[in-house]
Each structure stands twice: as C-alpha cells, then as structure tokens.
Design a protein around this motif. Structure first.
Motif, short mmCIF file in Angstrom:
data_model
loop_
_atom_site.label_atom_id
_atom_site.label_comp_id
_atom_site.label_asym_id
_atom_site.label_seq_id
_atom_site.Cartn_x
_atom_site.Cartn_y
_atom_site.Cartn_z
N THR A 1 -0.08 12.54 -9.38
CA THR A 1 -0.75 12.24 -8.12
C THR A 1 -0.53 10.78 -7.78
O THR A 1 -0.36 9.94 -8.67
N ILE A 2 -0.53 10.51 -6.51
CA ILE A 2 -0.33 9.13 -6.06
C ILE A 2 -1.68 8.42 -6.15
O ILE A 2 -2.68 8.88 -5.62
N GLU A 3 -1.68 7.29 -6.84
CA GLU A 3 -2.90 6.50 -6.95
C GLU A 3 -2.72 5.24 -6.12
O GLU A 3 -1.72 4.54 -6.26
N PRO A 4 -3.67 4.96 -5.24
CA PRO A 4 -3.51 3.80 -4.35
C PRO A 4 -3.51 2.50 -5.13
O PRO A 4 -4.23 2.34 -6.11
N VAL A 5 -2.70 1.58 -4.66
CA VAL A 5 -2.63 0.25 -5.24
C VAL A 5 -3.17 -0.73 -4.20
O VAL A 5 -2.77 -0.67 -3.03
N GLY A 6 -4.05 -1.57 -4.57
CA GLY A 6 -4.59 -2.55 -3.64
C GLY A 6 -5.53 -1.95 -2.62
O GLY A 6 -5.59 -2.41 -1.48
N PHE A 7 -6.28 -0.92 -2.99
CA PHE A 7 -7.24 -0.29 -2.09
C PHE A 7 -8.30 -1.30 -1.68
O PHE A 7 -8.85 -1.99 -2.51
N ARG A 8 -8.57 -1.42 -0.38
CA ARG A 8 -9.54 -2.40 0.09
C ARG A 8 -10.84 -1.78 0.60
O ARG A 8 -11.92 -2.19 0.22
#
Length: 106
Positions: A75-82
């Motif tokens: 699964t795609i995991e967000p990077v830099g989620f704000r």
C-alpha cells in the motif's frame, strides 16, 4: 512497504534454488488461472497429501491462501502528510456531519 515480522532468522541456503522454483510455479499458476485460482477438490488434495507425505489440511490452507494474495499487495503510505482537507461540510439538526466526495477523472 511494511515488513511482516519474521518468525525465525534461520534459513537453510540449500533450499534457495527450490524456493525460487516454488516462486516461479506460483507465478505460472497465477497467470494460468487468470488471478482466480480456487482450491483443488478434496479428493485430489488427499491424494497429493498421501503421495508427498504432507497433511491434507496444510495443502488446503496453502491453496486457500493463494486466493488472498491481493491482501499482501503493498500500500502507498503518504510521506510528509500535513493535514486533512474537508471536501464538503454541513451541519445537521443535532450533530455535525462531513461529506467526502470521490473524484475520478473519466
């Protein structure tokens, strides 16, 4: 991709070639079945279990697990989620509610 914890750190390197062949056969089976493999009939599983000195329930679970390979997909995991952005908000009589609309280009 999240790693599943290994149950053991031991591996017999003599099995490397056989394990690669197993992976190759799994890929061939997936292609031939068009991603809808099913489970062989119970009589065949029992026959194979006797022939190869395996447990019938083990074979049933093994073939059954092949039906669910999609749950192991990365699964795609967000990077830099704000922050989350509300798409549409509203307020009901007694409680707030939130509408999320999914947009997909045609």
């Amino acid at each position: 991709m999240k790693q599943v914890p290994r149950f053991t750190d031991y591996y017999d390197n003599q099995l490397l070639e056989i394990d690669e062949q197993i992976c190759s056969l799994l890929q061939q089976r997936k292609i031939l079945s068009n991603d809808n493999p099913g489970v062989p009939p119970e009589e065949i599983l029992s026959s194979w279990a006797n022939q190869y000195e395996l447990y019938p329930n083990f074979l049933y679970q093994l073939f059954g697990a092949m039906n669910y390979d999609h749950i192991f997909k990365s699964t795609i995991e967000p990077v830099g989620f704000r922050k989350q952005i509300a798409v549409q908000k509203g307020k009901g009589d007694s409680w707030p509610f939130l509408f999320l609309n999914r947009y997909s280009p045609v």
